[in-house]
Design an enzyme around this catalytic site. Sequence first.
Site, short mmCIF file in Angstrom:
data_model
loop_
_atom_site.label_atom_id
_atom_site.label_comp_id
_atom_site.label_asym_id
_atom_site.label_seq_id
_atom_site.Cartn_x
_atom_site.Cartn_y
_atom_site.Cartn_z
N HIS A 82 22.91 14.11 -20.29
CA HIS A 82 24.10 13.36 -19.72
C HIS A 82 25.08 14.58 -19.16
O HIS A 82 25.80 14.18 -18.31
CB HIS A 82 24.81 12.46 -20.81
CG HIS A 82 25.24 11.10 -19.99
ND1 HIS A 82 26.05 11.50 -18.86
CD2 HIS A 82 25.10 9.78 -20.16
CE1 HIS A 82 26.36 10.16 -18.30
NE2 HIS A 82 25.71 9.36 -19.19
N ASP B 216 7.72 3.41 -6.48
CA ASP B 216 6.29 3.29 -6.25
C ASP B 216 5.79 4.72 -6.09
O ASP B 216 5.79 5.27 -5.06
CB ASP B 216 5.95 2.28 -5.09
CG ASP B 216 4.63 1.82 -4.92
OD1 ASP B 216 3.73 2.59 -5.71
OD2 ASP B 216 4.38 0.89 -4.34
#
Length: 438
Positions: A162, A379
């Site tokens: 992070h 995708d």
Amino acid sequence: MADVVVISESIIRPDEVSDRVKIHLTPWDLFFLGSEYPQRGLLFPQPDPETQIISQLKSSLAAALKIFYPFAGRLTKIKNEDETVSFCIDCDGSGVKFVHASAKTVSVSDVLEPAGGNVPDFLDRFFPANGVKSCEGISESLIAFQVTKLKDGVFIGFGYNHMVADGSSFWNFFNTWSQICSTGKNFSPLLLRGWFLDGIEYPIRIPISETVSSPIRVVPSSLLQEKVFRFTSRNISELKSKANGEVSPDDRKISSLQAISAHMWRSIIKNSDLNPEEVIHCKLLMDMRRRLNPPLEKECFGNVVGFATATTTAGEMLSNGLGWAALQINKTVGSQTNEEFRVFAENWVKKPIIPNHVAVSSNSIIVASSPWFNVFGNDFGWGKPIAVRAGPGNTSDGKLIVYPGIDQGNIEIQTCLSSHVLEKLSTDAEFLKHVCVV
């Protein structure tokens, strides 16, 4: 117990390494020094058996890392002469961890429709960075992936540091990776954050004592359970209308996310058996890019999140309605300005404090992630995701991970709570009137 077999583990390096850049860390980055890697995962349909998905994923990942090169670096720790340490990101092209695994006894339905209705325990084994903390980025890769082939699908789990990136930057990376894999298209160079506060010297010096972990009291994982709740577009519209109808027209307009966050907050507090005098909090992680002055581009890479915290008491919460709770969140979000962000940074540098991100927080909820991330547009060439799930990482009582739903306009929240609270919440008729259990 799902039988997860690791087939291979490798390091994927970028196609090429440009100039060796070093990125200095801001107070907002260093705030996450003690936190575990956030982990997320996408469930995909079964690819065509002829598709060589592992080799395709590896080669396209190398191309994506050429663009998002900070992920392929390592954290550098510098010991200073004054009993302090400093950290920066060395974009040296060391590469990222890539695990290929198999769980042939697990089906897609086991993930989507688990026995008992809670997020299944076996899902933890589909993630590659369990227990890894940001400070371990010196030796651990700053982002890691695990591709697990199921009986009738594929699960891609990932964890990232992070201090290097926030959710917005991560999903930009993931979107680019999936597009490279499916189309082979080239993309524009990375837009780095390239911003540091005037008047703050870097690298920032942190007392060594702050970087040493101290024993903390945590809720045993066996007492925590997770469940996914879905808000349909109709649920969201009803809650938003109800919240706005309960506040003065002079007040700021309540947003969809504020309305459903307030509904979750009120319902969790109602089922937590707290004393009326107990102080409670709702903490939201916010993207600050467009709130800074001058504002940053939405696409800029880095970690630019702030914490907005609404505070009240359990008694006051339950004696007021949804609109009142949503308004507390609304006002807190509105208070997150460039000036507030700057004051936090200036004060933090004077007295750096690395918080424990896994401390007990039974009187708090933390709302993380966003329903606006492009989760279901990824995708890789064998179909869009079927579902998204959060993995281990800063898991605590009251942690709410927000995603877009697979159906347009829906929002899903993966909710981690003490088992007895989650059980009561799951049978609360007032709560379930506006939400359904996935």
